[in-house]
Design a protein around this motif. Structure first.
Motif, PDB file in Angstrom:
ATOM      1  N   SER A  96      47.631  38.752  26.602  1.00  0.00           N
ATOM      2  CA  SER A  96      47.512  39.305  27.177  1.00  0.00           C
ATOM      3  C   SER A  96      48.227  39.332  28.290  1.00  0.00           C
ATOM      4  N   GLU A  97      49.497  39.790  28.913  1.00  0.00           N
ATOM      5  CA  GLU A  97      49.855  39.090  30.103  1.00  0.00           C
ATOM      6  C   GLU A  97      50.491  40.876  31.297  1.00  0.00           C
ATOM      7  N   PHE A  98      50.511  40.893  32.495  1.00  0.00           N
ATOM      8  CA  PHE A  98      51.272  41.212  32.897  1.00  0.00           C
ATOM      9  C   PHE A  98      51.864  41.414  34.303  1.00  0.00           C
ATOM     10  N   ARG A  99      52.093  42.057  34.846  1.00  0.00           N
ATOM     11  CA  ARG A  99      52.766  41.802  36.090  1.00  0.00           C
ATOM     12  C   ARG A  99      53.490  42.984  36.862  1.00  0.00           C
ATOM     13  N   ARG A 100      52.207  43.607  38.460  1.00  0.00           N
ATOM     14  CA  ARG A 100      53.077  44.861  38.495  1.00  0.00           C
ATOM     15  C   ARG A 100      53.231  44.855  40.468  1.00  0.00           C
ATOM     16  N   SER A 101      53.745  45.592  40.984  1.00  0.00           N
ATOM     17  CA  SER A 101      54.851  45.132  41.884  1.00  0.00           C
ATOM     18  C   SER A 101      54.544  45.990  43.338  1.00  0.00           C
ATOM     19  N   PHE A 102      54.239  46.600  43.921  1.00  0.00           N
ATOM     20  CA  PHE A 102      54.062  47.423  44.923  1.00  0.00           C
ATOM     21  C   PHE A 102      54.481  46.939  46.271  1.00  0.00           C
ATOM     22  N   THR A 103      55.949  47.891  46.766  1.00  0.00           N
ATOM     23  CA  THR A 103      56.691  47.654  48.033  1.00  0.00           C
ATOM     24  C   THR A 103      55.660  48.555  49.576  1.00  0.00           C
ATOM     25  N   LEU A 104      54.752  48.090  49.687  1.00  0.00           N
ATOM     26  CA  LEU A 104      53.704  48.688  50.593  1.00  0.00           C
ATOM     27  C   LEU A 104      54.418  48.971  52.538  1.00  0.00           C
ATOM     28  N   PRO A 105      54.468  49.969  52.822  1.00  0.00           N
ATOM     29  CA  PRO A 105      54.693  50.076  54.564  1.00  0.00           C
ATOM     30  C   PRO A 105      54.552  49.258  55.050  1.00  0.00           C
ATOM     31  N   LYS A 106      55.728  49.378  56.388  1.00  0.00           N
ATOM     32  CA  LYS A 106      55.152  48.332  57.367  1.00  0.00           C
ATOM     33  C   LYS A 106      53.730  48.206  58.066  1.00  0.00           C
ATOM     34  N   ASP A 107      52.981  49.824  57.829  1.00  0.00           N
ATOM     35  CA  ASP A 107      52.304  50.160  58.719  1.00  0.00           C
ATOM     36  C   ASP A 107      50.619  49.515  57.915  1.00  0.00           C
ATOM     37  N   ILE A 108      51.190  48.476  57.374  1.00  0.00           N
ATOM     38  CA  ILE A 108      49.427  47.710  56.991  1.00  0.00           C
ATOM     39  C   ILE A 108      49.314  46.061  57.709  1.00  0.00           C
ATOM     40  N   ASP A 109      48.007  45.826  57.741  1.00  0.00           N
ATOM     41  CA  ASP A 109      47.889  44.988  58.635  1.00  0.00           C
ATOM     42  C   ASP A 109      47.118  43.853  57.404  1.00  0.00           C
ATOM     43  N   ALA A 110      48.104  43.499  56.789  1.00  0.00           N
ATOM     44  CA  ALA A 110      47.980  42.435  56.040  1.00  0.00           C
ATOM     45  C   ALA A 110      46.430  41.449  55.595  1.00  0.00           C
ATOM     46  N   GLU A 111      45.968  41.043  56.691  1.00  0.00           N
ATOM     47  CA  GLU A 111      45.194  39.590  57.042  1.00  0.00           C
ATOM     48  C   GLU A 111      43.841  40.599  57.085  1.00  0.00           C
ATOM     49  N   LYS A 112      43.425  42.103  56.591  1.00  0.00           N
ATOM     50  CA  LYS A 112      42.451  42.357  55.865  1.00  0.00           C
ATOM     51  C   LYS A 112      42.581  43.262  54.845  1.00  0.00           C
ATOM     52  N   VAL A 113      42.923  42.808  54.486  1.00  0.00           N
ATOM     53  CA  VAL A 113      43.278  43.933  52.444  1.00  0.00           C
ATOM     54  C   VAL A 113      42.135  42.649  51.826  1.00  0.00           C
ATOM     55  N   MET A 114      41.580  43.675  50.655  1.00  0.00           N
ATOM     56  CA  MET A 114      40.092  43.284  50.443  1.00  0.00           C
ATOM     57  C   MET A 114      40.233  44.069  48.927  1.00  0.00           C
ATOM     58  N   ALA A 115      39.562  43.074  48.041  1.00  0.00           N
ATOM     59  CA  ALA A 115      39.911  43.887  46.500  1.00  0.00           C
ATOM     60  C   ALA A 115      38.396  43.242  46.148  1.00  0.00           C
ATOM     61  N   ASN A 116      37.798  44.396  45.059  1.00  0.00           N
ATOM     62  CA  ASN A 116      36.841  44.668  44.356  1.00  0.00           C
ATOM     63  C   ASN A 116      37.291  45.001  43.489  1.00  0.00           C
ATOM     64  N   PHE A 117      36.274  44.272  42.588  1.00  0.00           N
ATOM     65  CA  PHE A 117      36.789  44.592  40.635  1.00  0.00           C
ATOM     66  C   PHE A 117      35.075  44.970  40.089  1.00  0.00           C
ATOM     67  N   LYS A 118      34.980  46.012  39.511  1.00  0.00           N
ATOM     68  CA  LYS A 118      33.828  46.642  39.372  1.00  0.00           C
ATOM     69  C   LYS A 118      33.684  47.382  38.214  1.00  0.00           C
ATOM     70  N   ASN A 119      33.211  46.644  36.270  1.00  0.00           N
ATOM     71  CA  ASN A 119      33.285  47.952  35.732  1.00  0.00           C
ATOM     72  C   ASN A 119      34.634  47.836  34.987  1.00  0.00           C
ATOM     73  N   GLY A 120      35.573  46.590  34.974  1.00  0.00           N
ATOM     74  CA  GLY A 120      36.865  47.470  34.996  1.00  0.00           C
ATOM     75  C   GLY A 120      38.173  47.660  35.485  1.00  0.00           C
ATOM     76  N   VAL A 121      37.433  48.240  37.039  1.00  0.00           N
ATOM     77  CA  VAL A 121      38.418  48.917  37.535  1.00  0.00           C
ATOM     78  C   VAL A 121      38.819  47.981  38.899  1.00  0.00           C
ATOM     79  N   LEU A 122      39.827  47.604  39.238  1.00  0.00           N
ATOM     80  CA  LEU A 122      39.809  47.036  40.437  1.00  0.00           C
ATOM     81  C   LEU A 122      39.983  47.541  42.012  1.00  0.00           C
ATOM     82  N   THR A 123      39.825  47.419  42.792  1.00  0.00           N
ATOM     83  CA  THR A 123      40.672  48.358  43.691  1.00  0.00           C
ATOM     84  C   THR A 123      40.827  47.543  44.838  1.00  0.00           C
ATOM     85  N   VAL A 124      41.721  48.132  45.890  1.00  0.00           N
ATOM     86  CA  VAL A 124      42.869  47.016  46.665  1.00  0.00           C
ATOM     87  C   VAL A 124      42.944  48.100  47.788  1.00  0.00           C
ATOM     88  N   GLN A 125      42.257  47.630  48.557  1.00  0.00           N
ATOM     89  CA  GLN A 125      41.601  47.910  50.517  1.00  0.00           C
ATOM     90  C   GLN A 125      42.657  48.066  50.739  1.00  0.00           C
TER      91      GLN A 125
END
Length: 142
Positions: A96-125
């Motif tokens: 199985s495979e997938f690829r999904r892309s999102f264009t983010l606004p310019k006001d993001i702080d790229a150095e502080k992006v964090m991701a968590n994975f719990k119970n089959g749910v990926l959360t990206v802050q």
């Protein structure tokens, strides 16, 4: 732009068709929820059956890409005991495979992006940079 805009770059890939069918088999594109908060964007994506080792997250400028390729475990016939494990009559879960892309606004702080994975749910802050305030310029007397 203060909202995330989605583009599915898999639609432009020759290996993928409009229904998520590829030359190698079925590929399902996971659904995502994106929330805009005062100080961050939060992306939640359901990825049942995946582990954090299966998921790849990349941020290139303002494009966030989440992808996964999961190979089925292969078994050597000599190691398989028919009476213990049974015999496959149908085996469709090979890859199985997938690829999904999102264009983010310019006001993001790229150095502080964090991701968590719990119970089959990926959360990206995705933190937002504070809005720039107008700077008052002092006038010097000549």
């Amino acid at each position: 732009m203060n909202a995330l805009s989605l583009f599915n770059d898999w639609l432009n890939n020759e290996d993928f068709g409009m229904n998520g069918i590829s030359k190698c088999g079925y590929n399902s594109i996971p659904d995502a929820d994106v929330t805009e908060k005062k100080d961050a964007y939060v992306l939640d994506m359901d990825l049942p059956g995946q582990t954090e080792k299966d998921i790849n997250i990349e941020l290139n400028d303002t494009v966030l890409t989440i992808s996964s390729v999961k190979e089925a475990e292969t078994e050597k016939k000599s190691e398989k005991k028919e009476e213990d494990d049974g015999v496959f009559l149908l085996k469709e879960r090979r890859r199985s495979e997938f690829r999904r892309s999102f264009t983010l606004p310019k006001d993001i702080d790229a150095e502080k992006v964090m991701a968590n994975f719990k119970n089959g749910v990926l959360t990206v802050q995705i933190p937002r940079k504070p809005e720039s305030q107008p700077k008052r310029i002092a006038i010097n007397i000549a």
